[in-house]
Design a protein around this motif. Structure first.
Motif, PDB file in Angstrom:
ATOM      1  N   ILE A  94       0.836  -1.204   0.000  1.00 45.85           N
ATOM      2  CA  ILE A  94       0.000   0.000   0.000  1.00 45.85           C
ATOM      3  C   ILE A  94       0.868   1.251   0.000  1.00 45.85           C
ATOM      4  CG2 ILE A  94      -1.608   1.362   1.384  1.00 45.85           C
ATOM      5  CD1 ILE A  94      -2.920  -1.305   2.192  1.00 45.85           C
ATOM      6  N   MET A  95       1.917   1.240   0.830  1.00 42.70           N
ATOM      7  CA  MET A  95       2.803   2.409   0.882  1.00 42.70           C
ATOM      8  C   MET A  95       3.481   2.630  -0.467  1.00 42.70           C
ATOM      9  SD  MET A  95       4.384   2.031   4.703  1.00 42.70           S
ATOM     10  CE  MET A  95       5.542   3.339   4.488  1.00 42.70           C
ATOM     11  N   GLN A  96       3.878   1.571  -1.136  1.00 42.40           N
ATOM     12  CA  GLN A  96       4.499   1.694  -2.448  1.00 42.40           C
ATOM     13  C   GLN A  96       3.520   2.259  -3.473  1.00 42.40           C
ATOM     14  OE1 GLN A  96       5.937  -2.000  -3.978  1.00 42.40           O
ATOM     15  NE2 GLN A  96       6.753  -1.100  -5.835  1.00 42.40           N
ATOM     16  N   ILE A  97       2.290   1.760  -3.467  1.00 40.39           N
ATOM     17  CA  ILE A  97       1.272   2.252  -4.406  1.00 40.39           C
ATOM     18  C   ILE A  97       0.993   3.735  -4.165  1.00 40.39           C
ATOM     19  CG2 ILE A  97      -1.177   2.085  -5.027  1.00 40.39           C
ATOM     20  CD1 ILE A  97      -0.940  -0.957  -4.479  1.00 40.39           C
ATOM     21  N   LEU A  98       0.849   4.128  -2.896  1.00 35.19           N
ATOM     22  CA  LEU A  98       0.546   5.526  -2.583  1.00 35.19           C
ATOM     23  C   LEU A  98       1.714   6.446  -2.932  1.00 35.19           C
ATOM     24  CD1 LEU A  98      -1.406   5.185   0.779  1.00 35.19           C
ATOM     25  CD2 LEU A  98      -2.324   5.666  -1.481  1.00 35.19           C
ATOM     26  N   LYS A  99       2.941   5.981  -2.713  1.00 37.48           N
ATOM     27  CA  LYS A  99       4.102   6.803  -3.064  1.00 37.48           C
ATOM     28  C   LYS A  99       4.191   6.999  -4.566  1.00 37.48           C
ATOM     29  CE  LYS A  99       6.897   5.897   0.999  1.00 37.48           C
ATOM     30  NZ  LYS A  99       8.075   5.213   1.548  1.00 37.48           N
ATOM     31  N   GLU A 100       3.853   5.968  -5.346  1.00 37.48           N
ATOM     32  CA  GLU A 100       3.846   6.106  -6.803  1.00 37.48           C
ATOM     33  C   GLU A 100       2.812   7.120  -7.260  1.00 37.48           C
ATOM     34  OE1 GLU A 100       3.181   2.181  -8.298  1.00 37.48           O
ATOM     35  OE2 GLU A 100       5.209   1.507  -7.816  1.00 37.48           O
TER      36      GLU A 100
END
Length: 110
Positions: A94-100
């Motif tokens: 989730i953190m990776q998706i939101l950072k993207e």
């Protein structure tokens, strides 16, 4: 005579503008915030869940984000009390998706 020529005949004073690519979220209408979204892990009734909170934009935007996260991760979840609840421990994904997407994300807990 194609459509562009017809439009030039109808509107001779019109100047063609270049449409630049915008950020994916801005084109969808999701507002990016300065404060980080808090991503935390809990266990409820013995089952792991991931909770996202701290979004200060419109509720509808947060609901769109919840739906998109659930679809990308292929998991269940809900939106309650201005929080996104995702079934399972998916903090890293989730953190990776939101950072993207351009969000600032803060991991809280373990």
């Amino acid at each position: 005579m194609d459509l562009e020529d017809q439009l030039k005949n109808l509107f001779p004073d019109h100047v063609k503008e270049d449409v630049s690519e915008e950020n994916d979220l801005e084109s969808q209408g999701i507002w990016l915030q300065d404060d980080p979204i808090i991503c935390k892990y809990e266990k409820r009734k013995g089952k792991p869940i991931t909770i996202l909170e701290g979004y200060t934009g419109a509720v509808e935007d947060f609901k769109k984000l919840a739906k998109e996260l659930k679809q990308k991760l292929s998991v269940g979840g809900s939106f309650k009390d201005d929080k996104i609840i995702i079934q399972g421990d998916y903090r890293d994904k989730i953190m990776q998706i939101l950072k993207e997407k351009g969000f600032a994300v803060k991991r809280v807990g373990g």
